[in-house]
Design a protein around this motif. Sequence first.
Motif, mmCIF file in Angstrom:
data_model
loop_
_atom_site.group_PDB
_atom_site.id
_atom_site.type_symbol
_atom_site.label_atom_id
_atom_site.label_comp_id
_atom_site.label_asym_id
_atom_site.label_seq_id
_atom_site.Cartn_x
_atom_site.Cartn_y
_atom_site.Cartn_z
ATOM 1 N N ASP A 1 -38.521 9.612 23.379
ATOM 2 C CA ASP A 1 -37.184 10.174 23.146
ATOM 3 C C ASP A 1 -36.202 9.691 24.210
ATOM 4 O OD1 ASP A 1 -38.201 11.501 20.950
ATOM 5 O OD2 ASP A 1 -38.343 13.457 21.961
ATOM 6 N N ASP A 2 -36.657 9.660 25.467
ATOM 7 C CA ASP A 2 -35.798 9.183 26.557
ATOM 8 C C ASP A 2 -35.433 7.711 26.354
ATOM 9 O OD1 ASP A 2 -35.922 11.662 27.718
ATOM 10 O OD2 ASP A 2 -37.344 11.096 29.283
ATOM 11 N N ILE A 3 -36.410 6.916 25.974
ATOM 12 C CA ILE A 3 -36.162 5.487 25.752
ATOM 13 C C ILE A 3 -35.158 5.304 24.614
ATOM 14 C CG2 ILE A 3 -37.225 3.341 24.910
ATOM 15 C CD1 ILE A 3 -39.752 4.209 26.500
ATOM 16 N N GLU A 4 -35.351 6.062 23.536
ATOM 17 C CA GLU A 4 -34.433 5.966 22.401
ATOM 18 C C GLU A 4 -33.011 6.350 22.812
ATOM 19 O OE1 GLU A 4 -33.998 7.550 17.803
ATOM 20 O OE2 GLU A 4 -35.515 8.443 19.101
ATOM 21 N N ALA A 5 -32.881 7.431 23.572
ATOM 22 C CA ALA A 5 -31.561 7.868 24.027
ATOM 23 C C ALA A 5 -30.921 6.809 24.929
ATOM 24 C CB ALA A 5 -31.668 9.199 24.771
ATOM 25 N N ASN A 6 -31.724 6.216 25.824
ATOM 26 C CA ASN A 6 -31.202 5.172 26.711
ATOM 27 C C ASN A 6 -30.776 3.931 25.930
ATOM 28 O OD1 ASN A 6 -31.506 6.678 29.042
ATOM 29 N ND2 ASN A 6 -33.560 5.939 29.446
ATOM 30 N N LEU A 7 -31.556 3.579 24.909
ATOM 31 C CA LEU A 7 -31.184 2.424 24.089
ATOM 32 C C LEU A 7 -29.894 2.696 23.329
ATOM 33 C CD1 LEU A 7 -34.629 1.243 22.670
ATOM 34 C CD2 LEU A 7 -33.193 0.078 24.332
ATOM 35 N N ASP A 8 -29.747 3.910 22.814
ATOM 36 C CA ASP A 8 -28.509 4.271 22.124
ATOM 37 C C ASP A 8 -27.317 4.180 23.071
ATOM 38 O OD1 ASP A 8 -29.830 4.714 19.741
ATOM 39 O OD2 ASP A 8 -29.887 6.896 19.950
ATOM 40 N N ALA A 9 -27.474 4.729 24.271
ATOM 41 C CA ALA A 9 -26.390 4.690 25.258
ATOM 42 C C ALA A 9 -26.068 3.252 25.647
ATOM 43 C CB ALA A 9 -26.763 5.508 26.492
ATOM 44 N N THR A 10 -27.093 2.436 25.813
ATOM 45 C CA THR A 10 -26.889 1.031 26.165
ATOM 46 C C THR A 10 -26.163 0.300 25.040
ATOM 47 O OG1 THR A 10 -28.875 1.021 27.540
ATOM 48 C CG2 THR A 10 -28.058 -1.115 26.808
ATOM 49 N N GLY A 11 -26.580 0.574 23.800
ATOM 50 C CA GLY A 11 -25.910 -0.040 22.649
ATOM 51 C C GLY A 11 -24.449 0.351 22.581
ATOM 52 N N ASP A 12 -24.165 1.629 22.833
ATOM 53 C CA ASP A 12 -22.773 2.089 22.835
ATOM 54 C C ASP A 12 -21.974 1.395 23.932
ATOM 55 O OD1 ASP A 12 -23.422 3.765 20.735
ATOM 56 O OD2 ASP A 12 -23.515 5.583 21.980
#
Length: 104
Positions: free
Chosen positions: A46-57
């Motif tokens: 979940d943390d990795i997914e959230a970080n990837l989303d933030a990075t993509g944004d």
Amino acid sequence: MRRSLMKEQYMRILTMTSLAALALGVAACSDETADRTEAAAESAGDDIEANLDATGDAIGETMSDVEQGVDSTAKDLDAKADASAEKIEKDWDNDKRNDAAETQ
């Protein structure tokens, strides 16, 4: 001797019961460890997914900023090129007039 045999059997039963109880304890501990490990892995995912989303944004916002900067720079360069072309054309025309005036 009979008492010794009974005592020996009792010790075997006690040993086997102790081993069975130990095995059950280890199995329960293993299940608990597996559950905790699974929960930790899910949390990390979940943390990795959230970080990837933030990075993509962040990358998307940066690309938008870059695109706006490039557009602005291109417009500025276009305006400067037009101004330079006009100046060169005026200078050329002035030089032609001056040359014509000198030859008369």
